[in-house]
Design a protein around this motif. Structure first.
Motif, PDB file in Angstrom:
ATOM      1  N   VAL A 161     -18.409  42.456 -40.247  1.00 35.58           N
ATOM      2  CA  VAL A 161     -17.277  43.250 -39.785  1.00 35.58           C
ATOM      3  C   VAL A 161     -16.165  42.361 -39.238  1.00 35.58           C
ATOM      4  N   SER A 164     -14.390  40.862 -42.062  1.00 30.15           N
ATOM      5  CA  SER A 164     -13.675  41.914 -42.782  1.00 30.15           C
ATOM      6  C   SER A 164     -12.352  42.216 -42.092  1.00 30.15           C
ATOM      7  N   ILE A 206     -14.259  50.696 -41.730  1.00 27.38           N
ATOM      8  CA  ILE A 206     -15.244  49.621 -41.891  1.00 27.38           C
ATOM      9  C   ILE A 206     -15.872  49.278 -40.551  1.00 27.38           C
ATOM     10  N   PRO A 210     -19.886  49.864 -41.307  1.00 27.27           N
ATOM     11  CA  PRO A 210     -19.735  48.758 -42.268  1.00 27.27           C
ATOM     12  C   PRO A 210     -20.281  49.076 -43.661  1.00 27.27           C
TER      13      PRO A 210
END
Length: 356
Positions: A161, A164, A206, A210
């Motif tokens: 995460v 991301s 997200i 996730p």
């Protein structure tokens, strides 16, 4: 107001579909009649790359991938491509992996099929970058634009995460910088605005879950739009700053972009009313900075450059190099004084709203 602009749309095939990367790659290898495929993937991405390439024959695997693409790393990859008479490069990974494939394509003309595993966006641009002697050099060349990009949000599920978020905000930086970049025009501005909207919707999903493919899809779609707008508009002030911080000080690419972005936005936005209005609307906020900061709070974004090894001692050297690269059309005049203030604020994680 009368419109008067020039726009270039880059020619590229996009295959987008969750869980379809292996199938789509096999179709592209067949379409391109490739016989000697070189797969480029870093050590941490090799297992994923083997899944993606499960349905094709691979002549050679290459995993010597280094951030910011040092010149010697590029030369090694070029030598491998020559040794195996490679006729297609397949990059599976983030911006560094795509960047290495581009470095090979730059001197050989070999086509690339890019399979991204981050939201970096390099796969949709004709921009290359190489680092030599502590200086990152970038350029534009049609040979480095991947022939095809294969997007598969399931490949993103293993991306942590935190990474991301940083990678998605790197994409957001492409969007925002495109609004005042040297070749900004209404078409790439429209793409950038939709990219801002998609990324600002996808990234919080997200963080919340996730494993949410819908959120990953939305962020990946936004990242593609961000890269297309950036490829058309060229590099603005934000990217000039971050290329120096990365190439000269070896700061991590995505985290650097994610950290610096609100400071450049706060620096330029008061002098670029049209860009500010468009970005604010895309965020659904009263101001672009308010929208960006709201998103950054939702996703626990990187806060300060000092967390990544940058120090106050590096500021003067960074300022000296960046001033050589500032785009002539930046909406605000950049001086050693105000650039020092911007970098110092980003170094310490100060409130971007204090940038003047």
């Amino acid at each position: 107001m009368a419109l008067n602009f020039e726009h270039v749309t880059l020619g590229q095939r996009v295959r987008f579909g969750a869980g379809q990367a292996a199938e789509n790659l096999a179709a592209e290898v067949d379409r391109l009649n490739a016989n000697n495929v070189m797969v480029i993937a870093g050590e941490r991405t090799l297992d994923l790359a083997r899944q993606v390439a499960a349905d094709i024959e691979v002549a050679v695997w290459h995993s010597d991938v280094v951030m910011h693409v040092p010149g010697e790393t590029a030369e090694k990859a070029r030598a491998v491509a020559a040794e195996y008479d490679v006729d297609l490069l397949v990059s599976v990974g983030g911006g560094s992996t795509t960047g290495l494939a581009k470095a090979v394509a730059l001197t050989t003309g070999i086509s690339i099929v890019a399979v991204p595993t981050t939201y970096a966006g390099s796969e949709a641009t004709d921009v290359w970058g190489l680092t030599e002697a502590g200086r990152k050099t970038t350029g534009v060349d049609a040979r480095v634009l991947p022939e095809t990009v294969i997007y598969d949000s399931e490949l993103m599920l293993s991306l942590p995460v935190e990474m991301s978020v940083a990678s998605g905000l790197n994409g957001m930086a492409h969007c925002i910088d495109s609004l005042w970049a040297p070749k900004a025009n209404p078409i790439n501005a429209a793409l950038a605005a939709e990219g801002i909207r998609a990324l600002s919707n996808g990234l919080p999903k997200i963080v919340a879950d996730p494993r949410d493919v819908d959120g990953r899809d939305e962020a990946l779609y936004g990242a593609y739009l961000s890269a297309v707008s950036f490829a058309s508009a060229s590099s603005g002030l934000h990217h000039k700053i971050c290329h120096v911080l990365g190439g000269t000080f070896d700061l991590p690419h995505a985290q650097t972009h994610a950290t610096v972005l609100p400071y450049v936005l706060a620096f330029n936005a008061p002098y670029a009313s049209e860009a500010e209005t468009r970005a604010a609307a895309a965020f659904g906020a009263d101001t672009a900075l308010e929208g960006l900061q709201r998103l950054r709070g939702q996703v626990d974004a990187p806060q300060k450059l000092s967390d990544y090894g940058f120090t106050a001692e590096g500021v003067p050297h960074a300022v000296e190099i960046i001033l050589e690269k500032v785009p002539a059309n930046n909406p605000r005049k950049v001086t050693a004084e105000n650039l020092t203030a911007l970098l110092t604020a980003a170094l310490n994680g100060d409130d971007p709203a204090t940038i003047h």
